[in-house]
Structure formats: C-alpha cells, structure tokens
Design an enzyme around this catalytic site. Sequence first.
Site, PDB file in Angstrom:
ATOM      1  N   ARG A   1       0.849  -1.186   0.000  1.00  0.00           N
ATOM      2  CA  ARG A   1       0.000   0.000   0.000  1.00  0.00           C
ATOM      3  C   ARG A   1       0.890   1.243   0.000  1.00  0.00           C
ATOM      4  O   ARG A   1       2.006   1.237   0.511  1.00  0.00           O
ATOM      5  CB  ARG A   1      -0.884   0.010   1.247  1.00  0.00           C
ATOM      6  CG  ARG A   1      -1.887   1.148   1.266  1.00  0.00           C
ATOM      7  CD  ARG A   1      -2.584   1.287   2.615  1.00  0.00           C
ATOM      8  NE  ARG A   1      -3.500   2.406   2.588  1.00  0.00           N
ATOM      9  CZ  ARG A   1      -4.042   2.954   3.670  1.00  0.00           C
ATOM     10  NH1 ARG A   1      -3.769   2.472   4.877  1.00  0.00           N
ATOM     11  NH2 ARG A   1      -4.861   3.990   3.561  1.00  0.00           N
ATOM     12  N   HIS A   2       0.388   2.325  -0.577  1.00  0.00           N
ATOM     13  CA  HIS A   2       1.119   3.595  -0.546  1.00  0.00           C
ATOM     14  C   HIS A   2       1.388   4.032   0.899  1.00  0.00           C
ATOM     15  O   HIS A   2       0.763   3.557   1.849  1.00  0.00           O
ATOM     16  CB  HIS A   2       0.326   4.687  -1.268  1.00  0.00           C
ATOM     17  CG  HIS A   2      -1.043   4.910  -0.681  1.00  0.00           C
ATOM     18  ND1 HIS A   2      -1.253   5.568   0.519  1.00  0.00           N
ATOM     19  CD2 HIS A   2      -2.275   4.534  -1.109  1.00  0.00           C
ATOM     20  CE1 HIS A   2      -2.541   5.603   0.799  1.00  0.00           C
ATOM     21  NE2 HIS A   2      -3.187   4.976  -0.166  1.00  0.00           N
ATOM     22  N   GLY A   3       2.300   4.971   1.064  1.00  0.00           N
ATOM     23  CA  GLY A   3       2.652   5.457   2.385  1.00  0.00           C
ATOM     24  C   GLY A   3       1.661   6.487   2.924  1.00  0.00           C
ATOM     25  O   GLY A   3       0.626   6.772   2.321  1.00  0.00           O
TER      26      GLY A   3
END
Length: 513
Positions: free
Chosen positions: A129-131
């Site tokens: 997942r993106h940060g």
Amino acid sequence: MLFGRPAHRKNRRLKVTQTRNINKARKAEAGGPRLSPRLSSPVPTDMFSVFHPAGGVLLASLGLLVPRLSLASLSVPDIPHIAGYFGTKTRYEEVNPHLLRDPLSADPSVLRPPPAEQCSPVHLTAVIRHGSRYPTLKNIRRIRKLSELVRTEASRASGGSESWLQEIRNRWEAWYTEDMDGRLVQKGVDDHKHLAVRLSKLFPSLISEEKLRGGFIKFITSSKHRCVNSTLSFKAGLTELWHIKDMEFDHAVNDALMRFFDKCTRFLEEVDNNPSAVTEVEKFKQGPEMRRVQQKIADILNVPYSTITYDVAEAAFYLCAYEFAIRSVKSPWCELFDEDDAKVIEYASDLREFWKRGYGHDINSKASCILFHDVFSRMDKTATQNKLGQQVTEAVTVQVGHADTLLPLLTLLGFFKDSEPLTSTNYAAQAHRSFRTTHMLPYAANLVLVLSDCGGGDLRLQPLLNEKPVTFPGLTNRSSMPLYRDVLEHYRDLLQGCDFETECQLFKQPAEV
C-alpha cells in the site's frame, strides 16, 4: 523494458518543474497556515511533482527529499491513547513499534524455513500500500465543516476550561487545503524508503545492487500520485542505500492490476455504487454504540446533539489520526475520545471495509483475480526457470497500490476470516475479531511472498504481512513456509478459475416469456 537508464538522459522539462516546485515548497514552508505554538508546521503540499510528458511516462522530482530524509524518525512523538484504533489511517509503526527506535531495523527471525533444510530465496513479490498521505478531498471538506461547527457553536457555550478544548475552540485552524487531496507526505516517503532498506536486509541476495542494475527488480504502480510517489520513494531508498547516481530505474503504471476495483463492472454495480450493499454499516452508524459516542462529544463541546452527526464524529477522530501520521503530533482533537469511543469508530470503519472490500460480498475478493493470477504466474515462471537451471529473470517484483488493492487479495487468499460475519448487531461479540484493518492495513501495509529453493527440487513459499510471518489459511498444520506445490493444490480452484472477465461481467436476467 523496465531496466535502468543513464541518469544524464533527463528531460529538460523535469528540471524546470523541479525548480518551480522547490520554490513553491519554500513559499509554503515560509507562509503556511498559522498554528498554535505547540503544534508543528505542516508538511509542504508538493512533496513530488508528477507530470505527464507527451510519451506518457511519469516523471517526478526527488529534489525536495534529500535534505529532509528521515525527519519522522528523529524523535518519538507523544502517541495518542487511541492510536491503536485508527483503521486504515494507522501509522505503520503501530503495527511494528520497534521501528520507533530504529526505522531501518530488520528482524531475520521472521524467516522460518524448516530446521533441517537450507533454503535460498529465488523470487520475491511485494504488494504494498502507498505510504502516509494527506486526507482525501472528501475528508478535507469534512474537517473544514467540523472546524467551523466548533468555532461557531462551541464558542457560544460556557464551561470547558481544559486547555485542549480551548485550543480546539480558539486557536486550532483547519490548515488542510483541497489541492492536498490524498497526496503523499514526507512520512509516506520515509515509509517506503525505510521499507526498501529493511527488505534489502532481509533478502540481500534478491534485493541487491547487482539485481537492480541488471534489471531483475521490477516496479509496478497504480496511476494515483500517492502510489507513483511511493514507488519512487522505494526506489530512492535503494539507490541512496547503494549510492547509485549513474542510473535511473523505470516503473510501469498498471491500473488493471493495481486498481482492478475500478475495472470490475459487477463490483461497481453490485457493491461500490449500491447503498444496499452496505446496509449493515448504515445500521451501525444509527445504532446505540455510535449514538453514545456522538452524544458524549456533544456534551464535551456543549452543543446540541443534532449537530454531532456520524460524519462529524468520524472527521474529528480521523483528524487526530491525520495529525499524528502526517506531523507526528498528538492533536487536541484526540482528547474528544477515550478508548471505548475509539473501538466503536474503528468497528464502523471495519464494517465498511468488510462489506465493501472484504468478506461481505463474494465479488469483493473475486475482483482481485487478475492480481492473484499475475502473482502466481510469475512464481510459476520462476519455478520453471529454477528447475531448468536457468537464471530467474524477475527476482523481485514490487507492486504499489491501495488498501483497496491489498484487502481483496488478502480476502481471496482467506486471511483474517472470522467464524461469524461482522454485522451491525454483533459489535460486542466481535471484540476479538481477526478482521481488524488497524492491524492489517496501516499505511505502507505489505504482503510479501517469498519463493525459496530448499534443495532436492523442493520450492517453499513463505508469506509475510507487514514484515511478520503469517500462515496460509488451510495450511496451518504445515510450516510457515509450506511446500509451493501444497500452496498450489490449496488454491487449485482459484488457479483453474477465478477469471477476472467472467467474474466481473454483469449477468443479465433471462427475458420473460
């Protein structure tokens, strides 16, 4: 081709864009929103500038990052008492607290081959997942509405001498702007840079400078800016680790894989755009547990009960989460909630994820069939190359997407399935549920699948979730690194079926005679 290219072949437009955005960021830092002296300044909006040249290749500036690397890790902030219930807005460190002491520390004990076997990893796929990011536009507007409500309604009220309450009423300003809309923040940059370094420590034979330079590490991302910039950050973590300055490394944008939920017609019609699919969520929002939380907030602020809707209560709760994840501060908004309140709002969020992305509807997980087959076809190719003594052409694949990418895949694989579904009426019974997005899907959540050669022609597959060993459901009586052939047998029905086009088409009702 996704191999590296010489760094001197940069587009002149990129340099112009870098200069403009560095100047813009400096202005933002100098003239940003006014905050209480005890609250730190917000992160500039333009962490990266991503644009689309004529060729369609995504480029981004990393110029702003170098002097500010790892600022989030320099000190341990005062952690809100409700930080363990933020659901998908949770910091990665709440899942792995040891990273607060050393964000680059990797634990080799998570790799658990059978004691009598010598295993060497031959392939790794990481779905990440993106940060950490800014609020999306919808939540930014909710935050503004909440701030205005407190200023206009609560300011008329008497009492409430607590300093945090006075700060909410009189000094806190809603500094989030609409152009921030879900963009990656500095903490999110660090999330992926640090993850890249830790994985390289765990798997030095796979995630190595030689493999990166040789084009054996591939990067795939969703087209959303927060995912592209997370991918760039992951790559930057590796190039800075190995001081690579003479090459750049491309990534592929593939929404069919990383945003499959947008492409699945049946999911869109039957679940995503269908209010009846989330009836249980709406019932819980109107139920006694949530009503108690809303009334308590109204009592604290001394405003009419009618002003504190579910959306307002959730906005205040997530404002605490955003301030902590983005700026590492304990916001005064956190004081509106105790742990019992947090559990209720977390359950409402988990209900929504359960019915919209998890086990609530079969199509939620079946929409991820395309990603499931992509992952296993790559491992099958690796297994064949390894058996024939050939070089593995794709040693590592890093795929960056969303919580909405990862949760359906985890569901398809059978992880975190409770004996009873989550409903509006079994909140108390689900106190110890497995399906908790706080633990499953923090920012930078990751599912890592490691295929290893353990000798004698045996391949084994170990899953790690958020850098912790997990066991494939249905294979719990085997080791945490089961034989690859046993995994294939376990998921045989999905591997032989689970066709994205078939699952996602809308089935027409037969015409009446």
